[in-house]
Write a protein that holds these residues in place. Structure first.
Motif, mmCIF file in Angstrom:
data_model
loop_
_atom_site.group_PDB
_atom_site.id
_atom_site.type_symbol
_atom_site.label_atom_id
_atom_site.label_comp_id
_atom_site.label_asym_id
_atom_site.label_seq_id
_atom_site.Cartn_x
_atom_site.Cartn_y
_atom_site.Cartn_z
ATOM 1 N N ARG A 122 -2.013 -6.106 -1.358
ATOM 2 C CA ARG A 122 -2.427 -4.662 -1.039
ATOM 3 C C ARG A 122 -3.676 -4.976 -0.491
ATOM 4 N N ASN B 83 -7.142 -0.367 -1.087
ATOM 5 C CA ASN B 83 -6.218 0.233 -1.932
ATOM 6 C C ASN B 83 -6.434 -0.380 -3.305
ATOM 7 N N ASP C 167 0.946 -1.136 -0.076
ATOM 8 C CA ASP C 167 -0.042 0.090 0.047
ATOM 9 C C ASP C 167 0.995 0.989 0.026
#
Length: 511
Positions: free
Chosen positions: A224, A228, A175
């Motif tokens: 992720r 995100n 992220d």
């Protein structure tokens, strides 16, 4: 030197085989797009050239940037077959930029860093492993902010005539990385607007034909956050009008509690934002389950790529797939039951197989039905670092290479399989105009006609391979390949091209 005064060139070189393979695909390159976004976020001036999309040769790339000076040039060379084009670019770039730091990275360089540093004096470094942090550290070294090369993650370099390599560390929190830069032109090379997304990195599989685990510590999947990923999708849909997303994760999810939690949160994020798009994912056959597929279909899942690879249990075991033929068939049935398109990875010809196993492989294809023509003629590729190198070497089937960049060639344990393979290469030549006509229909009228085109392709190749198998069975093992004996196969393509022409007329009427 301030970062905004530091000029970077990132290039994905072109080679014609890749261009042809991607004729109907979204040609954006997430590797250099992600690296560019990260360095831009750090304040560097970055020029990004996806020569595969532009269809530029190396001279054209350098012509485009001849009026610019660069402090750092990065070359993306993930596939092994791209090395010669990358090598040629680096040699030419060194002449144009004699004092610029040049680095090459990707899966193949990560495996073959010693060979590359010995083969290519024009390159300064090889970046192994994930590239974002490493490239920033190289830039900082050029700016004299990092003094010691040993501090740079995954860097391979020369020191007093000795090649050294630093441990490559995984990026634990994806992220923190910015979204890749986007060039809308790459979304629109076929009708419809397509984009690529990666939700996570890593694969728990251990397939014998895959070399990535030899290049990276890749078994642990790092994802992720769902928020995100969906933030990026929302931009693609709302800003760029993207209609179809191809997730390029090696595995989109599995049965683990952690992965299931991620999947449920991802689905909720899409639902809450009411995003409308279709998408494709990759799954292992043993992770195909109706429960998850129904939920994903409700938010736009259109296609699942599954690596079946073989319809012969012995070959599946040799490939270390960790599945059974029955599981493979059940996965296909489940996907079709919930009306999701199946895109199947299949390796038809394997050098260790018997002719009976080859026929068994085709029987599996005929039974389950293939979604594309490639499955009828795919052969095993042996890349540097994959476990099949050892399997074939132990059986005396691996042919020694003259260089490190070519993929391996091999012998066949069964002479009839070799005869079939050699005749099949001739037949593939017969199919080129037929395949081009099929591709032109999809290119002209859109991806919605893909399944109809593939039905004709698969029907044709079923006829071709049935005839060819019977023909090879009649041969003596001492017989040499004689093209004049199989010219009749051309007529099968000619006859079935009429079906493509009929489909083209229907497409034109429905415009």
């Amino acid at each position: 030197m301030f970062n905004n005064e530091f000029n970077v060139l990132l290039v994905a070189p072109n080679f014609i085989e890749k261009w042809n393979k991607l004729e109907l695909s979204c040609k954006e390159n997430l590797s250099i797009n992600a690296l560019s976004a990260y360095l831009i976020g750090k304040g560097y001036n970055v020029t990004t050239i996806n020569a595969q999309f532009e269809n530029w040769d190396n001279e054209r790339v350098l012509e485009e940037v001849k009026d610019k000076n660069f402090h750092f040039i990065g070359v993306s060379c993930s596939p092994q077959k791209l090395y010669l084009a990358s090598k040629d670019f680096i040699k030419k770039a060194r002449k144009q930029y004699p004092n610029t730091c040049i680095t090459i990275g990707g899966v193949f360089p990560s495996l073959s860093y010693k060979d590359i540093l010995n083969d290519l004096p024009e390159v300064d470094y090889v970046s192994t492993g994930e590239g974002e942090f490493a490239l920033e550290q190289i830039c900082l070294h050029i700016q004299h902010e990092i003094k010691d090369l040993s501090q740079i993650s995954g860097l391979a370099y020369r020191e007093n005539g000795v090649i050294k390599i630093n441990k490559a560390n995984r990026i634990a929190d994806l992220d923190v990385l910015p979204f890749p830069i986007r060039d809308k032109r790459t979304f629109e090379n076929v009708k419809g607007i397509f984009a690529n997304v990666i939700a996570g990195r890593g694969c728990y599989g251990n397939c014998s034909f895959c070399s990535i685990h030899s290049a990276y510590e890749y078994r642990q999947r790092i994802c992720r956050s769902p928020k995100n990923v969906v933030d990026e999708i929302e931009i693609l849909v709302n800003k760029y009008g993207v209609q179809f997303i191809q997730f390029h994760d090696d595995i989109f999810y599995d049965y683990s509690p952690r992965s299931q939690k991620w999947l449920n949160e991802f689905i909720k994020e899409i639902e809450n934002r009411k995003l409308k798009f279709n998408f494709r994912i990759y799954l292992r056959p043993n992770d195909v389950r109706e429960k998850e597929l129904i939920k994903l279909k409700e938010i736009g899942l259109d296609t699942v790529f599954i690596g079946i690879e073989s319809g012969v249990q012995r070959i599946l075991n040799e490939m270390r797939k960790g599945i059974t033929v029955l599981q493979a068939e059940e996965a296909i049935k489940t996907l079709r039951k919930v009306n999701i398109n199946v895109h199947m990875g299949f390796i038809t010809i394997v050098p260790t197989m018997t002719f009976e196993e080859l026929k068994e492989n085709y029987d599996f294809l005929y039974r389950v039905g293939s979604d594309n023509d490639a499955n009828f003629h795919n052969r095993l590729n042996i890349y540097n670092g994959c476990y099949y190198e050892k399997i074939l070497s132990d059986q005396g089937l691996l042919i020694e290479k003259e260089n490190f960049w070519d993929i391996h060639t091999y012998k066949f344990s069964d002479i009839r399989v070799k005869l079939y393979h050699d005749y099949l290469q001739i037949v593939k030549g017969y199919s080129k105009s037929f395949k081009h006509k099929a591709n032109s229909i999809v290119s002209m009228y859109g991806q919605k006609y893909t399944s109809l085109v593939n039905e004709i392709l698969s029907f044709t190749w079923t006829q071709v391979t049935r005839v060819l198998l019977k023909f090879v069975e009649t041969l003596n093992i001492e017989d040499k390949v004689d093209e004049s004996k199989i010219v009749f196969v051309k007529n099968i393509f000619i006859e079935n091209e009429k079906n493509l022409l009929e489909l083209e007329k229907k497409c034109e009427c429905q415009k």
